[in-house]
Design a protein around this motif. Structure first.
Motif, PDB file in Angstrom:
ATOM      1  N   THR A  57     -24.999   3.542 -11.861  1.00  0.00           N
ATOM      2  CA  THR A  57     -24.719   4.036 -10.511  1.00  0.00           C
ATOM      3  C   THR A  57     -23.602   5.070 -10.477  1.00  0.00           C
ATOM      4  N   GLY A  58     -22.827   5.172 -11.554  1.00  0.00           N
ATOM      5  CA  GLY A  58     -21.707   6.103 -11.562  1.00  0.00           C
ATOM      6  C   GLY A  58     -20.468   5.553 -10.872  1.00  0.00           C
ATOM      7  N   THR A  59     -20.543   4.314 -10.377  1.00  0.00           N
ATOM      8  CA  THR A  59     -19.396   3.701  -9.700  1.00  0.00           C
ATOM      9  C   THR A  59     -18.387   3.208 -10.732  1.00  0.00           C
ATOM     10  N   PRO A  60     -17.104   3.511 -10.590  1.00  0.00           N
ATOM     11  CA  PRO A  60     -16.112   3.019 -11.555  1.00  0.00           C
ATOM     12  C   PRO A  60     -16.094   1.495 -11.593  1.00  0.00           C
ATOM     13  N   VAL A  61     -15.802   0.948 -12.740  1.00  0.00           N
ATOM     14  CA  VAL A  61     -15.728  -0.498 -12.878  1.00  0.00           C
ATOM     15  C   VAL A  61     -14.525  -1.018 -12.089  1.00  0.00           C
ATOM     16  N   ILE A  65      -8.402   2.818 -12.867  1.00  0.00           N
ATOM     17  CA  ILE A  65      -7.272   3.554 -12.299  1.00  0.00           C
ATOM     18  C   ILE A  65      -7.506   5.043 -12.509  1.00  0.00           C
ATOM     19  N   ALA A  66      -7.407   5.802 -11.451  1.00  0.00           N
ATOM     20  CA  ALA A  66      -7.624   7.243 -11.542  1.00  0.00           C
ATOM     21  C   ALA A  66      -6.556   7.888 -12.410  1.00  0.00           C
ATOM     22  N   ARG A  67      -6.939   8.972 -13.081  1.00  0.00           N
ATOM     23  CA  ARG A  67      -5.985   9.686 -13.917  1.00  0.00           C
ATOM     24  C   ARG A  67      -4.832  10.201 -13.062  1.00  0.00           C
ATOM     25  N   GLY A  68      -3.612   9.957 -13.537  1.00  0.00           N
ATOM     26  CA  GLY A  68      -2.433  10.388 -12.802  1.00  0.00           C
ATOM     27  C   GLY A  68      -1.941   9.364 -11.794  1.00  0.00           C
ATOM     28  N   GLU A  69      -2.702   8.309 -11.563  1.00  0.00           N
ATOM     29  CA  GLU A  69      -2.316   7.275 -10.602  1.00  0.00           C
ATOM     30  C   GLU A  69      -1.412   6.253 -11.282  1.00  0.00           C
ATOM     31  N   ASP A  70      -0.422   5.728 -10.553  1.00  0.00           N
ATOM     32  CA  ASP A  70       0.462   4.712 -11.107  1.00  0.00           C
ATOM     33  C   ASP A  70      -0.270   3.395 -11.262  1.00  0.00           C
ATOM     34  N   LEU A  71       0.286   2.540 -12.096  1.00  0.00           N
ATOM     35  CA  LEU A  71      -0.289   1.207 -12.280  1.00  0.00           C
ATOM     36  C   LEU A  71      -0.182   0.424 -10.983  1.00  0.00           C
ATOM     37  N   PRO A  72      -1.123  -0.472 -10.724  1.00  0.00           N
ATOM     38  CA  PRO A  72      -1.094  -1.248  -9.478  1.00  0.00           C
ATOM     39  C   PRO A  72       0.152  -2.120  -9.375  1.00  0.00           C
ATOM     40  N   PHE A  73       0.530  -2.406  -8.149  1.00  0.00           N
ATOM     41  CA  PHE A  73       1.633  -3.329  -7.892  1.00  0.00           C
ATOM     42  C   PHE A  73       1.104  -4.731  -8.160  1.00  0.00           C
ATOM     43  N   HIS A  74       1.651  -5.394  -9.168  1.00  0.00           N
ATOM     44  CA  HIS A  74       1.054  -6.642  -9.659  1.00  0.00           C
ATOM     45  C   HIS A  74       1.411  -7.875  -8.835  1.00  0.00           C
ATOM     46  N   ILE A  75       2.269  -7.713  -7.831  1.00  0.00           N
ATOM     47  CA  ILE A  75       2.667  -8.862  -7.020  1.00  0.00           C
ATOM     48  C   ILE A  75       1.843  -8.881  -5.737  1.00  0.00           C
ATOM     49  N   PRO A  76       1.088  -9.951  -5.500  1.00  0.00           N
ATOM     50  CA  PRO A  76       0.248 -10.007  -4.290  1.00  0.00           C
ATOM     51  C   PRO A  76       1.059 -10.298  -3.041  1.00  0.00           C
ATOM     52  N   MET A  77       0.415 -10.140  -1.905  1.00  0.00           N
ATOM     53  CA  MET A  77       1.068 -10.404  -0.625  1.00  0.00           C
ATOM     54  C   MET A  77       1.239 -11.907  -0.416  1.00  0.00           C
ATOM     55  N   SER A 177       0.000   6.867  -1.244  1.00  0.00           N
ATOM     56  CA  SER A 177      -0.390   6.368  -2.563  1.00  0.00           C
ATOM     57  C   SER A 177       0.782   5.612  -3.175  1.00  0.00           C
ATOM     58  N   ARG A 178       0.520   4.912  -4.261  1.00  0.00           N
ATOM     59  CA  ARG A 178       1.599   4.172  -4.913  1.00  0.00           C
ATOM     60  C   ARG A 178       2.710   5.114  -5.373  1.00  0.00           C
ATOM     61  N   LYS A 179       2.325   6.254  -5.919  1.00  0.00           N
ATOM     62  CA  LYS A 179       3.339   7.204  -6.371  1.00  0.00           C
ATOM     63  C   LYS A 179       4.155   7.729  -5.197  1.00  0.00           C
ATOM     64  N   GLN A 180       3.515   8.005  -4.088  1.00  0.00           N
ATOM     65  CA  GLN A 180       4.229   8.508  -2.912  1.00  0.00           C
ATOM     66  C   GLN A 180       5.200   7.469  -2.378  1.00  0.00           C
ATOM     67  N   ARG A 181       4.801   6.207  -2.401  1.00  0.00           N
ATOM     68  CA  ARG A 181       5.710   5.140  -1.942  1.00  0.00           C
ATOM     69  C   ARG A 181       6.951   5.064  -2.827  1.00  0.00           C
ATOM     70  N   TRP A 182       6.729   5.143  -4.144  1.00  0.00           N
ATOM     71  CA  TRP A 182       7.872   5.101  -5.058  1.00  0.00           C
ATOM     72  C   TRP A 182       8.751   6.337  -4.874  1.00  0.00           C
ATOM     73  N   MET A 183       8.154   7.475  -4.584  1.00  0.00           N
ATOM     74  CA  MET A 183       8.935   8.692  -4.352  1.00  0.00           C
ATOM     75  C   MET A 183       9.819   8.545  -3.122  1.00  0.00           C
ATOM     76  N   ILE A 184       9.272   7.984  -2.060  1.00  0.00           N
ATOM     77  CA  ILE A 184      10.052   7.781  -0.838  1.00  0.00           C
ATOM     78  C   ILE A 184      11.207   6.826  -1.097  1.00  0.00           C
ATOM     79  N   ILE A 185      10.941   5.768  -1.861  1.00  0.00           N
ATOM     80  CA  ILE A 185      11.998   4.795  -2.164  1.00  0.00           C
ATOM     81  C   ILE A 185      13.106   5.454  -2.979  1.00  0.00           C
TER      82      ILE A 185
END
Length: 206
Positions: A57-61, A65-77, A177-185
């Motif tokens: 289908t061409g859908t990512p598994v 994670i997209a190239r250039g994207e930060d790793l996910p925040f591993h702590i859940p809500m 995005s995750r990177k934008q959030r970290w930039m603001i912080i």
């Protein structure tokens, strides 16, 4: 002489065999899909592949994670009423150690668009929604600069609040995005350090 004749006969036989029209059958290929790439384009139309018994289908598994994207925040809500994960987020470090001039300008722009309406352009909690008490919001939002509570707040907890929301502040996961959030912080932390340095300088001059 006989050796030369034998050699010529053997060479002639090889030439005849190599130039013959015999069709060789290679036999079966193990896993032909892996041996011969179908070379489908990433954004091509895959609607008819199922008719060819091709399961693609061409859908990512899941978890890609997209190239250039930060790793996910591993702590859940946290669950309602629980603060375990919010407390654990203190240990998460900001992957952005410093901002270039271009990144700082972009971080400031993102802050003003998403945060400045409440926390103010000067990070003092006096944004358009409060406006010295004359705005539509009756309670003053948090002062990110000059308030010891927020100046001592770890980067990970700030990210948790931006990702999931905290108290009256909603989640900004869909806006940033995750990177934008970290930039603001990082921008906020730099502003806090500048505020402390300015306060120290003022005290030293007195």
């Amino acid at each position: 002489m006989s050796k030369n004749i034998s050699f010529l006969l053997l060479a002639s036989a090889l030439v005849l065999v190599s130039c013959s029209d015999v069709k060789r059958q290679p036999g079966s290929v193990y896993m032909p899909d892996m041996a011969y790439s179908r070379a489908y384009e990433s954004y091509a139309d895959y609607s008819n592949l199922a008719q060819k018994n091709i399961n693609y289908t061409g859908t990512p598994v899941a978890g890609a994670i997209a190239r250039g994207e930060d790793l996910p925040f591993h702590i859940p809500m946290d669950a309602p009423g629980d603060t375990t994960n919010y407390t654990a987020s203190k240990a998460v470090k900001n992957p952005i150690v410093s901002l270039t001039d271009v990144e700082r300008k972009e971080a400031e722009r993102l802050y003003l668009i998403n945060c400045g309406i409440c926390h103010g352009a000067n990070l003092n909690g006096n944004g358009p929604l409060y406006k010295d008490g004359a705005g539509p919001y009756p309670a003053k939002p948090a002062s990110l600069v000059g308030d010891a509570k927020y100046e001592a707040m770890p980067d990970g907890q700030m990210f948790y609040s931006l990702a999931y929301g905290k108290n009256l502040m909603g989640s900004y996961a869909s806006q940033l995005s995750r990177k934008q959030r970290w930039m603001i912080i990082k921008y906020i932390k730099d502003k806090q350090q500048e505020g402390k340095a300015a306060a120290t300088d003022t005290t030293a001059k007195k």
